[in-house]
Design a protein around this motif. Structure first.
Motif, PDB file in Angstrom:
ATOM      1  N   GLN A  76       0.801  -1.214   0.000  1.00  0.00           N
ATOM      2  CA  GLN A  76       0.000   0.000   0.000  1.00  0.00           C
ATOM      3  C   GLN A  76       0.842   1.276   0.000  1.00  0.00           C
ATOM      4  N   GLU A  77       2.049   1.222   0.573  1.00  0.00           N
ATOM      5  CA  GLU A  77       2.880   2.428   0.714  1.00  0.00           C
ATOM      6  C   GLU A  77       4.232   2.257   0.028  1.00  0.00           C
ATOM      7  N   ARG A  78       4.236   1.547  -1.068  1.00  0.00           N
ATOM      8  CA  ARG A  78       5.496   1.217  -1.738  1.00  0.00           C
ATOM      9  C   ARG A  78       6.254   2.458  -2.193  1.00  0.00           C
ATOM     10  N   SER A  79       5.545   3.516  -2.565  1.00  0.00           N
ATOM     11  CA  SER A  79       6.212   4.722  -3.059  1.00  0.00           C
ATOM     12  C   SER A  79       7.077   5.377  -1.991  1.00  0.00           C
ATOM     13  N   LEU A  80       6.751   5.150  -0.713  1.00  0.00           N
ATOM     14  CA  LEU A  80       7.527   5.734   0.390  1.00  0.00           C
ATOM     15  C   LEU A  80       8.629   4.804   0.878  1.00  0.00           C
ATOM     16  N   LEU A  81       8.573   3.556   0.459  1.00  0.00           N
ATOM     17  CA  LEU A  81       9.455   2.545   1.021  1.00  0.00           C
ATOM     18  C   LEU A  81      10.918   2.804   0.694  1.00  0.00           C
ATOM     19  N   ALA A  82      11.194   3.296  -0.522  1.00  0.00           N
ATOM     20  CA  ALA A  82      12.580   3.502  -0.951  1.00  0.00           C
ATOM     21  C   ALA A  82      13.323   4.482  -0.063  1.00  0.00           C
ATOM     22  N   GLU A  83      12.580   5.356   0.630  1.00  0.00           N
ATOM     23  CA  GLU A  83      13.222   6.327   1.506  1.00  0.00           C
ATOM     24  C   GLU A  83      13.704   5.695   2.805  1.00  0.00           C
ATOM     25  N   ARG A  84      13.226   4.510   3.118  1.00  0.00           N
ATOM     26  CA  ARG A  84      13.518   3.925   4.430  1.00  0.00           C
ATOM     27  C   ARG A  84      14.312   2.625   4.385  1.00  0.00           C
ATOM     28  N   ILE A  85      14.541   2.095   3.182  1.00  0.00           N
ATOM     29  CA  ILE A  85      15.280   0.844   3.093  1.00  0.00           C
ATOM     30  C   ILE A  85      16.456   0.972   2.134  1.00  0.00           C
ATOM     31  N   GLY A  86      17.436   0.095   2.330  1.00  0.00           N
ATOM     32  CA  GLY A  86      18.514  -0.088   1.383  1.00  0.00           C
ATOM     33  C   GLY A  86      18.518  -1.551   0.973  1.00  0.00           C
ATOM     34  N   TYR A  87      18.696  -1.813  -0.320  1.00  0.00           N
ATOM     35  CA  TYR A  87      18.652  -3.194  -0.822  1.00  0.00           C
ATOM     36  C   TYR A  87      19.861  -3.432  -1.705  1.00  0.00           C
ATOM     37  N   MET A  88      20.640  -4.453  -1.371  1.00  0.00           N
ATOM     38  CA  MET A  88      21.793  -4.830  -2.178  1.00  0.00           C
ATOM     39  C   MET A  88      21.549  -6.216  -2.749  1.00  0.00           C
ATOM     40  N   PRO A  89      21.274  -6.325  -4.056  1.00  0.00           N
ATOM     41  CA  PRO A  89      20.981  -7.626  -4.654  1.00  0.00           C
ATOM     42  C   PRO A  89      22.216  -8.513  -4.703  1.00  0.00           C
ATOM     43  N   GLN A  90      21.988  -9.796  -4.949  1.00  0.00           N
ATOM     44  CA  GLN A  90      23.093 -10.751  -4.961  1.00  0.00           C
ATOM     45  C   GLN A  90      24.072 -10.445  -6.094  1.00  0.00           C
ATOM     46  N   ARG A  91      23.553 -10.171  -7.271  1.00  0.00           N
ATOM     47  CA  ARG A  91      24.407  -9.824  -8.392  1.00  0.00           C
ATOM     48  C   ARG A  91      24.700  -8.331  -8.368  1.00  0.00           C
ATOM     49  N   PHE A  92      25.915  -7.967  -8.741  1.00  0.00           N
ATOM     50  CA  PHE A  92      26.329  -6.569  -8.749  1.00  0.00           C
ATOM     51  C   PHE A  92      25.374  -5.759  -9.609  1.00  0.00           C
ATOM     52  N   GLY A  93      24.675  -4.806  -8.997  1.00  0.00           N
ATOM     53  CA  GLY A  93      23.598  -4.103  -9.672  1.00  0.00           C
ATOM     54  C   GLY A  93      23.904  -2.668 -10.033  1.00  0.00           C
ATOM     55  N   LEU A  94      25.175  -2.266  -9.944  1.00  0.00           N
ATOM     56  CA  LEU A  94      25.531  -0.886 -10.262  1.00  0.00           C
ATOM     57  C   LEU A  94      26.010  -0.771 -11.713  1.00  0.00           C
ATOM     58  N   TYR A  95      26.262   0.448 -12.140  1.00  0.00           N
ATOM     59  CA  TYR A  95      26.667   0.695 -13.521  1.00  0.00           C
ATOM     60  C   TYR A  95      28.181   0.546 -13.644  1.00  0.00           C
ATOM     61  N   GLU A  96      28.615  -0.505 -14.347  1.00  0.00           N
ATOM     62  CA  GLU A  96      30.038  -0.809 -14.434  1.00  0.00           C
ATOM     63  C   GLU A  96      30.796   0.190 -15.293  1.00  0.00           C
ATOM     64  N   ASP A  97      30.095   0.918 -16.170  1.00  0.00           N
ATOM     65  CA  ASP A  97      30.762   1.905 -17.020  1.00  0.00           C
ATOM     66  C   ASP A  97      30.783   3.289 -16.378  1.00  0.00           C
TER      67      ASP A  97
END
Length: 214
Positions: A76-97
């Motif tokens: 119900q409040e997913r739009s606010l969730l990103a402000e309160r959590i940090g998520y690091m996926p198993q595979r490297f999810g950042l921009y390698e370039d």
């Protein structure tokens, strides 16, 4: 990075079920995680650990049951969730370039970090992860351990109250693995609730609480 004081649980899961068509990925999951607690999410490969973390992060919708993270309903409040959590996926999810610094700036934009606070936030993250000497290095040129540290720094952008780590030590050398544990212990001491997914019981033994998925 201090998460402050929470009056209730950091995570509450009640009768959670998740199905993908006829495949039952999660069934009857109920659990509570308190602030300032390192909790191991333990189970063999294919048990549903990543699915559960993605639900907690608001990336998947549960089929049944209720889930709240940092006081927010993940559906119900997913739009606010990103402000309160940090998520690091198993595979490297950042921009390698992009460089280390450019990835940090990108995540600062995504997490709404105020312009006036960014220099200090970046300094804290680089000092915390010991990546300051590598600010201009492309993320794709980092070692496995350094990539995980950069992923952790980006996940911490915006001072989350809950940190979700999906098997962060996989493919990491022993020295970097110990450094990751040291950093996570510091975050827990600052009041952040950390969920560390792992298939290894020796890692589970380091956690204050354990959620076992069979």
């Amino acid at each position: 990075m201090n998460a402050g004081t929470e009056s209730g649980p950091a995570i509450e899961i009640l009768n959670l079920n998740k199905r993908f068509g006829r495949v039952e990925a999660l069934r009857g999951i109920s659990a509570t995680v308190q602030p300032g607690c390192l909790t191991g999410l333990v189970g063999p490969d294919g048990a549903g650990k990543t699915t559960l973390l993605r639900i907690l992060a608001g990336l998947l919708r549960p089929t049944d049951g209720s889930v709240s993270v940092a006081g927010l309903d993940v559906h119900q409040e997913r739009s606010l969730l990103a402000e309160r959590i940090g998520y690091m996926p198993q595979r490297f999810g950042l921009y390698e370039d992009l460089s280390v610094g450019e990835n940090l700036r990108l995540y600062a934009d995504l997490r709404g970090v105020a312009q006036g606070a960014r220099d200090e936030v970046f300094r804290q993250m680089l000092d915390f992860t010991r990546l300051a000497p590598f600010t201009s290095r492309l993320a794709g040129k980092l070692s496995g351990g350094m990539k995980q540290k950069l992923g952790l720094a980006c996940a911490l952008m915006g001072s989350p109250k809950v940190l979700l780590l999906d098997e962060p030590s996989v493919g990491v050398d022993p020295v970097s693995r110990q450094e990751l544990w040291t950093m996570v212990d510091k975050l827990v001491g600052d009041g952040i609730a950390v969920v560390w997914a792992t298939a290894y019981l020796d890692e589970a033994e380091r956690c204050k609480g354990v959620l076992l998925i069979d």
